[in-house]
Write a protein that holds these residues in place. Structure first.
Motif, short mmCIF file in Angstrom:
data_model
loop_
_atom_site.label_atom_id
_atom_site.label_comp_id
_atom_site.label_asym_id
_atom_site.label_seq_id
_atom_site.Cartn_x
_atom_site.Cartn_y
_atom_site.Cartn_z
N VAL A 1 0.83 -1.20 0.00
CA VAL A 1 0.00 0.00 0.00
C VAL A 1 0.86 1.25 0.00
O VAL A 1 0.52 2.27 -0.61
N CYS A 2 2.00 1.19 0.69
CA CYS A 2 2.88 2.36 0.80
C CYS A 2 4.32 1.87 0.96
O CYS A 2 4.59 0.97 1.75
N ASP A 3 5.25 2.44 0.18
CA ASP A 3 6.65 2.04 0.28
C ASP A 3 7.48 3.12 0.99
O ASP A 3 8.70 3.20 0.82
N LYS A 4 6.82 3.92 1.79
CA LYS A 4 7.47 5.01 2.49
C LYS A 4 8.55 4.50 3.44
O LYS A 4 8.42 3.45 4.05
N ASP A 5 9.62 5.27 3.57
CA ASP A 5 10.68 4.96 4.52
C ASP A 5 10.31 5.64 5.85
O ASP A 5 10.57 6.82 6.05
N PHE A 6 9.66 4.89 6.71
CA PHE A 6 9.16 5.46 7.96
C PHE A 6 10.30 5.89 8.88
O PHE A 6 11.24 5.13 9.11
N GLN A 7 10.18 7.11 9.42
CA GLN A 7 11.15 7.64 10.35
C GLN A 7 10.54 7.73 11.74
O GLN A 7 9.36 8.04 11.89
N PHE A 8 11.36 7.50 12.78
CA PHE A 8 10.87 7.48 14.15
C PHE A 8 11.63 8.47 15.03
O PHE A 8 12.80 8.77 14.79
N PHE A 9 10.94 8.96 16.06
CA PHE A 9 11.60 9.78 17.06
C PHE A 9 12.60 8.91 17.82
O PHE A 9 12.38 7.71 18.00
N GLU A 10 13.65 9.53 18.28
CA GLU A 10 14.66 8.79 19.03
C GLU A 10 14.14 8.34 20.39
O GLU A 10 14.55 7.30 20.90
N SER A 11 13.24 9.12 20.96
CA SER A 11 12.72 8.78 22.28
C SER A 11 11.36 9.43 22.48
O SER A 11 10.97 10.34 21.73
N GLU A 12 10.65 8.97 23.48
CA GLU A 12 9.36 9.56 23.83
C GLU A 12 9.55 11.01 24.28
O GLU A 12 8.72 11.88 24.00
N LYS A 13 10.64 11.27 24.97
CA LYS A 13 10.93 12.62 25.43
C LYS A 13 11.05 13.59 24.25
O LYS A 13 10.51 14.69 24.28
N GLU A 14 11.76 13.16 23.21
CA GLU A 14 11.92 14.02 22.04
C GLU A 14 10.57 14.29 21.39
O GLU A 14 10.29 15.42 20.97
N TYR A 15 9.74 13.26 21.33
CA TYR A 15 8.41 13.41 20.74
C TYR A 15 7.58 14.44 21.50
O TYR A 15 7.00 15.35 20.91
N PHE A 16 7.53 14.30 22.83
CA PHE A 16 6.72 15.21 23.63
C PHE A 16 7.26 16.63 23.59
O PHE A 16 6.49 17.60 23.56
N GLU A 17 8.57 16.80 23.57
CA GLU A 17 9.15 18.14 23.53
C GLU A 17 8.82 18.84 22.23
O GLU A 17 8.49 20.03 22.21
N GLU A 18 8.89 18.11 21.13
CA GLU A 18 8.61 18.72 19.83
C GLU A 18 7.12 18.92 19.62
O GLU A 18 6.67 19.97 19.16
N HIS A 19 6.35 17.89 19.99
CA HIS A 19 4.93 17.91 19.65
C HIS A 19 4.11 18.76 20.60
O HIS A 19 3.48 19.73 20.21
N PHE A 20 4.14 18.43 21.88
CA PHE A 20 3.29 19.11 22.84
C PHE A 20 3.89 20.43 23.33
O PHE A 20 3.17 21.27 23.87
N GLY A 21 5.18 20.62 23.13
CA GLY A 21 5.76 21.92 23.45
C GLY A 21 5.17 22.99 22.56
O GLY A 21 4.83 24.08 23.01
N LYS A 22 5.00 22.67 21.31
CA LYS A 22 4.40 23.62 20.38
C LYS A 22 2.93 23.82 20.69
O LYS A 22 2.39 24.92 20.62
N LEU A 23 2.27 22.75 21.05
CA LEU A 23 0.85 22.84 21.35
C LEU A 23 0.59 23.73 22.56
O LEU A 23 -0.34 24.52 22.59
N CYS A 24 1.43 23.61 23.56
CA CYS A 24 1.25 24.39 24.77
C CYS A 24 1.41 25.88 24.51
O CYS A 24 0.93 26.72 25.28
N ARG A 25 2.09 26.22 23.43
CA ARG A 25 2.23 27.63 23.06
C ARG A 25 1.12 28.04 22.10
O ARG A 25 1.18 29.06 21.44
N PHE A 26 0.08 27.17 22.00
CA PHE A 26 -1.12 27.43 21.22
C PHE A 26 -0.83 27.61 19.73
O PHE A 26 -1.53 28.35 19.04
N ARG A 27 0.19 26.94 19.25
CA ARG A 27 0.41 26.93 17.82
C ARG A 27 -0.48 25.87 17.19
O ARG A 27 -1.01 25.01 17.86
N LYS A 28 -0.59 25.93 15.89
CA LYS A 28 -1.37 24.92 15.20
C LYS A 28 -0.77 23.55 15.44
O LYS A 28 0.43 23.39 15.49
N SER A 29 -1.62 22.54 15.56
CA SER A 29 -1.15 21.19 15.84
C SER A 29 -0.08 20.77 14.85
O SER A 29 -0.22 20.95 13.64
N ASN A 30 0.99 20.22 15.36
CA ASN A 30 2.10 19.80 14.54
C ASN A 30 1.70 18.62 13.67
O ASN A 30 1.29 17.59 14.16
#
Length: 297
Positions: free
Chosen positions: A207-236
């Motif tokens: 269905v998809c031959d995409k080369d999936f990329q992953f965050f190095e850690s859960e901490k990195e994910y939360f810092e990038e994703h929810f850090g922006k959200l907490c500043r009321f930016r558009k959802s990443n």
């Protein structure tokens, strides 16, 4: 079946809903309504009032109306009120208290409101409470777990229970058809999956031959994703919104004779050929007769 939507009837008003139910006299009511946010649950962190109203206050109102009228009903809840596993390493069972809620002060706003909604329904008469977890099917839809994985640039590795929508609908409907005891049921497919495994299966399916990329850690994910959200930016849009690992077991629904599809790869790849349409696009399947079963969405 008959589908009831707010575009035709404002069922959030108790008197309006009561009048509608009295005129239609359904045999059973399914509450598939709730607030999940758009484009995803991240929006719930901003639209908190709407989320609380849809996921906690409305089910409470519906409970009161159904009990006044003696109408049996079912409520679609969520497995996101748990995080991780039980202390014994097993998945959470129906009688385990939520550990990802406002009472623990560790949850997302969405999960907190869903847990609160369940708390409000404690002791509800003639009520099924069905827990859905990470829905997926064959349709390319922003809410579909498969679509999310193929859309985002980076993914979070997590272990989760999941629910094939076709299986979920069939299993929840069987609880009413088989007249199994009212109560709470985890309705997920057996076992669990990891994000990497699903990505692998997607590639193997062609269905998809995409080369999936992953965050190095859960901490990195939360810092990038929810850090922006907490500043009321558009959802990443570069990270799939899977908050944490959740693993729940479908013990009680199986013990009552309701079966979900078994198997791992077969269960997942079969989604490209299944159909799951709870409301059949809002059509009345009974034709011109009064529908015996009402779906609120």
């Amino acid at each position: 079946f008959r589908s009831l939507t707010r575009s035709t009837t404002d069922y959030t008003r108790p008197e309006t809903l009561r009048n509608y139910l009295e005129s239609e006299t359904p045999e059973f009511l399914i509450n598939a309504a709730g607030f999940t946010g758009k484009p995803n649950v991240d929006a719930c962190e901003i639209q908190k009032q709407e989320c609380l109203q849809g996921n906690a206050c409305f089910p409470g109102m519906l409970k009161n109306v159904c009990e006044e009228m003696g109408l049996p009903w079912g409520h679609v809840s969520s497995g996101c009120i748990y995080t991780g596993r039980r202390a014994d390493g097993q998945g959470f069972r129906e009688d385990d208290a939520p550990n990802f809620s406002f009472r623990q002060n560790n949850c997302s706003w969405y999960s907190g409101t869903k847990a609160l909604g369940e708390e409000i329904l404690t002791g509800a008469a003639s009520c099924y409470l069905w827990r859905l977890r990470i829905p997926f099917d064959h349709r390319n839809n922003p809410r579909n777990y498969l679509s999310k994985l193929m859309q985002y640039e980076r993914l979070l590795e997590a272990e989760n229970s999941i629910s094939n929508l076709d299986d979920f609908v069939q299993a929840t409907w069987q609880t009413w058809q088989k007249k199994i005891p009212f109560g709470t049921y985890n309705v997920t497919n057996p076992g669990h999956i990891t994000t990497r495994l699903v990505a692998q299966w997607i590639k193997e399916s062609g269905v998809c031959d995409k080369d999936f990329q992953f965050f190095e850690s859960e901490k990195e994910y939360f810092e990038e994703h929810f850090g922006k959200l907490c500043r009321f930016r558009k959802s990443n849009r570069h990270a799939v919104s899977v908050e944490r690992s959740h693993h729940i077991d479908t013990v009680e629904v199986f013990e009552n004779g309701v079966r979900n599809r078994f198997g791992d790869l077969d269960t997942f790849t079969a989604c490209f050929g299944t159909t799951a349409d709870l409301c059949h696009s809002g059509a009345d399947l009974i034709g011109n007769r009064k529908a015996r079963h009402l779906v609120v969405q």
